[in-house]
Design a protein around this motif. Structure first.
Motif, short mmCIF file in Angstrom:
data_model
loop_
_atom_site.label_atom_id
_atom_site.label_comp_id
_atom_site.label_asym_id
_atom_site.label_seq_id
_atom_site.Cartn_x
_atom_site.Cartn_y
_atom_site.Cartn_z
N HIS A 486 -2.45 -35.21 -19.93
CA HIS A 486 -3.50 -35.37 -18.86
C HIS A 486 -2.68 -35.87 -17.74
O HIS A 486 -1.81 -36.33 -17.71
N PRO A 487 -3.50 -35.89 -16.32
CA PRO A 487 -4.42 -35.20 -16.04
C PRO A 487 -4.51 -33.71 -15.77
O PRO A 487 -3.08 -33.21 -15.79
N PRO A 488 -5.24 -32.85 -15.56
CA PRO A 488 -6.77 -33.28 -15.53
C PRO A 488 -7.48 -33.86 -16.81
O PRO A 488 -6.72 -33.51 -17.70
N GLY A 489 -8.49 -34.35 -16.67
CA GLY A 489 -9.26 -34.92 -17.88
C GLY A 489 -8.34 -35.94 -18.59
O GLY A 489 -7.62 -36.73 -17.92
N ARG A 498 -7.27 -45.46 -18.68
CA ARG A 498 -7.22 -43.90 -18.65
C ARG A 498 -5.98 -43.65 -19.43
O ARG A 498 -4.95 -44.15 -19.40
N ASP A 528 0.34 -39.51 -11.09
CA ASP A 528 -0.89 -39.10 -11.58
C ASP A 528 -1.32 -37.88 -10.87
O ASP A 528 -2.46 -37.31 -11.13
N SER A 530 -2.24 -33.99 -10.93
CA SER A 530 -2.74 -33.00 -11.92
C SER A 530 -1.71 -31.99 -12.22
O SER A 530 -1.19 -31.47 -11.24
N SER A 532 -1.20 -28.51 -14.68
CA SER A 532 -1.94 -27.55 -15.61
C SER A 532 -1.05 -27.30 -16.91
O SER A 532 -0.03 -27.71 -17.00
#
Length: 665
Positions: A486-489, A498, A528, A530, A532
């Motif tokens: 992650h991120p996202p999520g 987190r 941090d 994002s 994919s």
């Protein structure tokens, strides 16, 4: 096994200001559990971390109010978990009158019975916290998942329970199971537009376990009672309003008229009726619809150029069809299209990535007549000229790669090995059925990695040679890709930790240790921002990673008891990655000292690449306060990092020994 040099490295890192983990243990000695942190001191500050909720200001009559996010629906299970923090480690917390243990960090998690009626749309939880002479009250309000309410009626049909619904296209001889909930003891039938009817029979089999129960439950589930309100039938042929063609526009679900199938439930003198929102069309097998696979028709490059195939609609991944694959579409189930790979094999794929070719396009097929092996210093390439870009599947065993070609025959007069390359021991071909052929490549060593690509109509199977591994220094010069999950999520712990933040710190520490042991380490993200899943996999292949480890913290789905189902686990997808998963899991269990949930095969993107051994680690459950505290601490992050390094090293050492044994054979 713990490596002495690794112990020295961790102590050096601590002395240089990189954190202060506890002294590492000696070989084969399990480390002591990390001691709990000193109780947090501070004001009472009740916060809800899960379910996701927002605080309503100002408080109402002295009570702090939290409302769950509008996108969240609490399941109607017998028990649910709620977790958050209270701001200090010596507080007492009660939820709905039940005492809840508070960890020294101020974090807490409650496992609560949920008693709600079918007409309830919301649920409320009352919180009371106390420390010294101070106290605080709060309320959490969450919406409940909707459920069917028959109300006062003795005879009813649950219109939310029809299965299946939507639009289906099937062969003329193909049947489909139908199911619906209705009042127990009723007589059910499907009434067709021409007046004929088909009975629905009582189905008393127990309800299946929910996905979370199947995936995470560590004990045997209790016996489930038989159902009394379920009815089923088997249907073959058209049903409902005509849906049109598979790739065209059909009748809308909202259309009214007499073409739809009607369900009747009859009990005594009471009868209720409901329209089944289902359209079944028929595929003409004499007019095959040929399609082309392409998950990036605009050429934007943001996909993996591969379409996953499943043995049934919405099932687990089993095939991976590269862009350009051509096949026959033989059916559709809403947004899933069935590819007819051969007479006996089918695969279901996402409809959005399937594009019909002009009507009359002949189905792909033909014969494969030759193969040539082209050995190289890093890869051996098997070139297979084919009549078209036909569907295929690759499977692996310990020392074999098996390629199945669909819709084709083999007439291999020539199998050219291209010189005396000892890496590939044997290439065999078989024709088990009329239109399926298999090519089996046997290697001198265990499979390390492979990939395929098209070159015109030639299929190229690139088989990766194992990297050279120094048995005395297994990590030296090995390219290792660490993926901070992650991120996202990502998950969030009771105190707000987190997952993306904690896993980045773990990956950085693991990189430091691996660098010091001579490995070449690449992180898929350094901040941090994002990234994919596709980008992470592209990074791993672009740097020619030889091992890929995706680093995560776990969480449970709603309705699972967090005090029973938690611990350390590691997931793999391909068989060649199982030894890596086991080695890392053993090391992490020894480092953390929590329950061993073991290794598992997981259909996870970061565990699926074929070019290198790849696993996904779930070190601990962030939703539990004690495990969150470990992941939040410098010492715990070093433990996680050390477990990763220890496991990777053990895997590479074993493979190095295997390479020596292979050369001696």
């Amino acid at each position: 096994m713990w490596h002495p040099r690794l112990a020295v490295l961790i102590l050096c890192v601590a002395a240089c200001g990189g954190g202060a983990p506890p002294p590492p243990p000696g070989p084969l000695v399990a480390p002591a559990l990390l001691p709990p942190p000193r109780p947090l001191e501070g004001p009472l500050d009740l916060r809800i971390a899960y379910p996701p909720a927002s605080r309503v200001d100002p408080p109402i009559a002295g009570t702090i109010v939290y409302r769950a996010d509008s996108t969240y629906l609490m399941p109607r299970t017998d028990s649910v978990f709620v977790f958050g923090s209270i701001g200090r480690g010596d507080a007492m917390v009660f939820v709905n009158g039940y005492p809840v243990e508070v960890y020294p960090t101020g974090g807490w998690i409650a496992w609560l019975p949920l008693t709600v009626g079918t007409t309830d749309s919301v649920v409320r939880f009352d919180f009371f916290a106390r420390a010294d002479d101070r106290s605080v009250r709060a309320e959490l309000v969450a919406r409940l998942a909707p459920t069917f309410d028959p109300g006062w009626r003795a005879t009813w049909i649950d219109t939310t329970s029809f299965r299946p619904t939507g639009q289906l296209w099937l062969r003329p001889d193909e049947g489909v199971p139908l199911a619906v909930r209705a009042s127990p003891g009723a007589q059910l039938r499907i009434v067709l537009p021409d007046g004929h009817s088909v009975p629905l029979l009582a189905d008393s089999t127990p309800a299946p376990l929910a996905w979370g129960e199947r995936a995470f439950r560590t004990d045997l589930p209790p016996a489930r009672p038989p159902r009394a309100d379920r009815y089923a039938a088997w249907w073959t042929g058209r049903l409902g309003a005509e849906p049109g063609t598979m790739f065209g526009s059909g009748a809308a679900m909202a259309d009214s008229g007499s073409a739809w199938a009607i369900v009747e439930a009859i009990r005594d003198i009471d009868t209720v009726r409901a329209r089944w929102p289902l359209q079944i069309g028929i595929v003409d097998p004499q007019r095959p619809v040929v399609v082309r696979v392409d998950d990036d028709p605009q050429g934007l490059g943001g996909t993996d150029s591969s379409l996953a195939g499943r043995p049934n609609p919405y099932g687990t991944y089993h095939w991976f069809f590269p862009t350009g694959t051509v096949a026959v579409a033989s059916g559709r189930w809403n947004d899933q299209v069935r590819l007819q790979l051969s007479r006996t094999s089918v695969a279901w794929v996402d409809a959005r990535d399937v594009h019909p070719l002009p009507a009359g396009t002949p189905p792909p097929g033909g014969a494969a007549r030759s193969m040539r092996l082209m050995p190289g210093p890093r890869v051996s390439v098997l070139r297979i000229p084919l009549p078209a870009r036909i569907p295929y599947r690759i499977a692996e065993t310990e020392r074999q790669i098996v390629l199945t070609l669909y819709g084709t025959t083999t007439d291999m007069d020539w199998v050219q090995y291209g010189g005396t390359d000892s890496f590939v021991e044997l290439v065999e071909f078989h024709q088990p059925t009329e239109d399926e052929a298999t090519i089996t490549v046997t290697l001198a060593e265990r499979v390390w990695g492979y990939r395929t690509r098209w070159a015109g109509e030639d299929l190229l199977l690139e088989i990766r040679r194992p990297p050279p591994i120094d048995p005395a220094h297994p990590l030296r010069d090995v390219t290792i890709v660490l993926d901070p999950g992650h991120p996202p999520g990502g998950a969030t712990g009771p105190t707000g930790l987190r997952e993306p933040d904690a896993m980045l710190e773990v990956a950085r520490k693991a990189k430091h240790l691996l660098d010091s042991l001579g490995a070449r380490v690449v992180l898929t993200r350094a901040d941090d921002v994002s990234v994919s899943l596709v980008e992470r996999l592209q990074i791993a292949e672009r740097v020619d990673g030889e091992v890929l480890v995706s680093v995560h913290a776990n969480a449970l789905p709603d309705g699972m008891n967090p005090f029973v189902n938690n611990g350390t686990s590691v997931y793999f997808f391909h068989p060649r990655s199982a030894p890596l998963a086991r080695a890392i899991n053993r090391a992490l269990v020894r480092q953390f000292g929590f329950r061993d949930l073991g290794v598992g095969r997981g259909d996870l993107a970061l565990a699926r690449p074929t070019w290198m051994p790849a696993v996904l680690t779930e070190g601990l459950f962030m939703m539990l306060p004690d495990q969150e505290a470990v992941l939040a601490s410098e010492a715990g992050q070093w433990r996680y990092a050390a477990g990763l390094v220890e496991g990777i090293r053990a895997f590479l050492a074993t493979r190095a020994q295997g390479s020596l044994d292979a050369r001696e054979r």
